[in-house]
Scaffold this active site. Structure first.
Site, PDB file in Angstrom:
ATOM      1  N   TYR A 153       0.828  -1.196   0.000  1.00 23.40           N
ATOM      2  CA  TYR A 153       0.000   0.000   0.000  1.00 23.40           C
ATOM      3  C   TYR A 153       0.868   1.255   0.000  1.00 23.40           C
ATOM      4  O   TYR A 153       0.652   2.186  -0.793  1.00 23.40           O
ATOM      5  CB  TYR A 153      -0.917  -0.001   1.213  1.00 23.40           C
ATOM      6  CG  TYR A 153      -1.685   1.285   1.391  1.00 23.40           C
ATOM      7  CD1 TYR A 153      -2.822   1.558   0.636  1.00 23.40           C
ATOM      8  CD2 TYR A 153      -1.262   2.245   2.313  1.00 23.40           C
ATOM      9  CE1 TYR A 153      -3.521   2.750   0.793  1.00 23.40           C
ATOM     10  CE2 TYR A 153      -1.960   3.441   2.482  1.00 23.40           C
ATOM     11  CZ  TYR A 153      -3.080   3.687   1.714  1.00 23.40           C
ATOM     12  OH  TYR A 153      -3.761   4.873   1.853  1.00 23.40           O
ATOM     13  N   LYS A 157       1.177   4.328  -2.845  1.00 27.03           N
ATOM     14  CA  LYS A 157       0.945   5.746  -2.571  1.00 27.03           C
ATOM     15  C   LYS A 157       2.173   6.591  -2.935  1.00 27.03           C
ATOM     16  O   LYS A 157       2.038   7.762  -3.311  1.00 27.03           O
ATOM     17  CB  LYS A 157       0.554   5.939  -1.113  1.00 27.03           C
ATOM     18  CG  LYS A 157      -0.764   5.271  -0.722  1.00 27.03           C
ATOM     19  CD  LYS A 157      -1.963   5.986  -1.341  1.00 27.03           C
ATOM     20  CE  LYS A 157      -2.551   5.352  -2.560  1.00 27.03           C
ATOM     21  NZ  LYS A 157      -3.737   6.070  -3.077  1.00 27.03           N
TER      22      LYS A 157
END
Length: 257
Positions: A153, A157
């Site tokens: 994750y 990002k």
């Protein structure tokens, strides 16, 4: 009045941003992953001028979304809000062979950036977790490393900030910025999130429609409508270019320079 398209806007921050901009008098087109979510988006954001439907975890679905958006004409701003969180297990979308987190959080913004008619402004949602994530661009798809949902994750990002800054550099006619909304209590963030939910959607709406000098800047990273320093690796042009090349290789779609 501006025309804005928001990905992942059937719930959470995307929906909240859409509702705000509709109240401000802007023309907003929403997005849902499937027909049920699209219906929910239209019901919850009364006054939206339309909705497009498509699964952003599949390259086929991403292309379908881009085609629907382009049929509606050019938008003033596109907000790349859709995302999946750090609790994701190792899930491979078998149609494309991509990890679900990478497909939604990295590939979807990349492909939609390339395939949607170029707007005046592009807004990419990142996360404070991108700091220190490490740009392991040689293993984007986590084929060599042991799966870690939080790390995957955070990397995705980081990719969003790299993409925003690459666009700002290569497309000087587009205002392209990234932001972190904070850790807020959406379905992704969870009930224990500690940041102010009422602030979470304001920055993306402001970057899409604001007329002040800061909102009309480019190549910056924001938190609550103020600039914030991103991870230093995001400023390295060679790393930005390496991400574009990697996405080109995975998708078969070239970024127009």
């Amino acid at each position: 009045m501006a025309r804005i398209f928001i990905t992942g806007s059937s719930t959470g921050l995307g929906l909240m941003a859409g509702q705000l901009m509709i109240e401000q008098g802007h023309e907003v087109v929403l997005h849902g992953r499937d027909a049920r979510r699209s219906d929910t988006a239209l019901r919850e954001a009364s006054g939206a001028v339309g909705v497009v439907t498509g699964d952003l975890s599949l390259m086929r679905g991403i292309r379908e979304v881009a085609e629907q958006v382009n049929r509606l004409g050019r938008f003033d701003a596109v907000i790349h809000n859709a995302g999946v969180g750090y609790r994701e297990p190792r899930r491979i979308d078998t149609e494309d062979g991509l990890p679900h987190v990478f497909a939604v959080n990295t590939m979807a913004p990349y492909l939609l950036t390339v395939l949607i008619e170029r707007p005046e402004r592009l807004v990419y949602l990142s996360s404070g977790l991108h700091h220190g994530a490490g740009a392991d661009l040689d293993d984007l798809l986590w084929r060599r490393r042991r799966w870690q949902g939080l790390a995957a994750y955070a990397e995705s990002k980081l990719h969003d900030v790299l993409l925003a800054f690459a666009v700002a550099r290569l497309w000087p006619d587009v205002l392209s910025n990234a932001l972190e909304p904070g850790w807020v209590a959406t379905r992704m963030g969870g009930a224990g999130a500690s940041d102010d939910l009422a602030q979470g959607h304001l920055t993306q709406a402001w970057l899409a429609t604001g007329d002040d000098a800061l909102a009309r800047s480019t190549g910056r990273y924001f938190y609550h409508r103020a600039t914030r320093e991103p991870d230093p690796v995001t400023a390295i042009e060679a790393t930005q270019d390496a991400l574009l090349i990697a996405c080109e290789r995975v998708s078969g779609v070239t970024f127009p320079r």
